[in-house]
Design a protein around this motif. Structure first.
Motif, PDB file in Angstrom:
ATOM      1  N   ARG A   2       0.470  -1.528   0.189  1.00  0.00           N
ATOM      2  CA  ARG A   2       0.406   0.301   0.050  1.00  0.00           C
ATOM      3  C   ARG A   2       1.169   1.077   0.087  1.00  0.00           C
ATOM      4  N   TYR A   3       2.149   1.450   0.497  1.00  0.00           N
ATOM      5  CA  TYR A   3       2.215   2.397   0.630  1.00  0.00           C
ATOM      6  C   TYR A   3       3.172   2.628  -0.623  1.00  0.00           C
ATOM      7  N   TYR A   7       2.411   5.922  -3.047  1.00  0.00           N
ATOM      8  CA  TYR A   7       4.047   6.368  -3.382  1.00  0.00           C
ATOM      9  C   TYR A   7       3.668   6.527  -5.537  1.00  0.00           C
ATOM     10  N   ALA A  20       6.738  11.408   2.935  1.00  0.00           N
ATOM     11  CA  ALA A  20       6.189  10.837   4.037  1.00  0.00           C
ATOM     12  C   ALA A  20       4.568  11.541   4.343  1.00  0.00           C
ATOM     13  N   ILE A  23       2.551  10.445   1.609  1.00  0.00           N
ATOM     14  CA  ILE A  23       2.241   9.713   1.512  1.00  0.00           C
ATOM     15  C   ILE A  23       0.886   8.547   2.311  1.00  0.00           C
ATOM     16  N   LYS A  24       1.264   9.649   4.042  1.00  0.00           N
ATOM     17  CA  LYS A  24       0.301   9.002   4.539  1.00  0.00           C
ATOM     18  C   LYS A  24      -0.666  10.067   4.524  1.00  0.00           C
ATOM     19  N   LEU A  27      -2.803   7.510   2.330  1.00  0.00           N
ATOM     20  CA  LEU A  27      -3.305   6.421   2.604  1.00  0.00           C
ATOM     21  C   LEU A  27      -4.536   6.939   3.838  1.00  0.00           C
ATOM     22  N   ALA A  34      -0.691   4.763   8.167  1.00  0.00           N
ATOM     23  CA  ALA A  34      -0.016   4.180   7.797  1.00  0.00           C
ATOM     24  C   ALA A  34       1.635   3.692   8.926  1.00  0.00           C
ATOM     25  N   ASP A  36       4.984   4.586  10.504  1.00  0.00           N
ATOM     26  CA  ASP A  36       6.199   5.401  10.353  1.00  0.00           C
ATOM     27  C   ASP A  36       7.634   4.414   9.579  1.00  0.00           C
ATOM     28  N   ARG A  38       7.194   1.332   8.012  1.00  0.00           N
ATOM     29  CA  ARG A  38       7.685   0.760   6.797  1.00  0.00           C
ATOM     30  C   ARG A  38       7.686   2.546   5.828  1.00  0.00           C
ATOM     31  N   LEU A  39       6.838   2.989   6.235  1.00  0.00           N
ATOM     32  CA  LEU A  39       6.752   4.500   4.899  1.00  0.00           C
ATOM     33  C   LEU A  39       8.294   4.712   4.560  1.00  0.00           C
TER      34      LEU A  39
END
Length: 110
Positions: A2-3, A7, A20, A23-24, A27, A34, A36, A38-39
């Motif tokens: 999903r990240y 992206y 970040a 992307i947050k 999501l 999210a 953090d 993994r992101l």
């Protein structure tokens, strides 16, 4: 996954280097919280790389992965050919003669 998808969405939207927070935001718009760690891993792995180059490299790697689907089909066809020859070589059993009504002691219309 999903990240990476978030992206890619940000990059396709025109942001060549999504942060970040970007992307947050993507999501969270679909109800995903999210992680953090993994992101940051995704951002670190993709930092300074062109999305087109990453996709091209990934496609080349996938092309080298054996799928195994085509090999099974050929083997199945060869097996059928071998069985057909064996079936033709075997003599067919002669059909048994049906017993006549006379042998039973009665007839259908008696």
């Amino acid at each position: 996954m999903r990240y990476v998808a978030a992206y890619l969405l940000a990059a396709l939207g025109g942001n060549e280097s999504p942060s970040a927070a970007d992307i947050k935001g993507i999501l969270s718009s679909v109800g995903i919280e999210a992680d953090d760690a993994r992101l940051n891993t995704v951002i670190d792995q993709l930092k300074g790389k062109s999305i087109e180059d990453v996709l091209k490299e990934g496609s080349e790697k996938l092309a080298a992965v054996p799928t195994g689907g085509a090999g099974g089909a050929a083997a199945g066809g060869a097996g059928a050919g071998g069985d057909a020859g064996a079936a033709a070589a075997e003599p067919e059993p002669e059909p048994e003669e049906e017993e006549s009504e006379e042998d039973m002691g009665f007839g259908l219309f008696d």
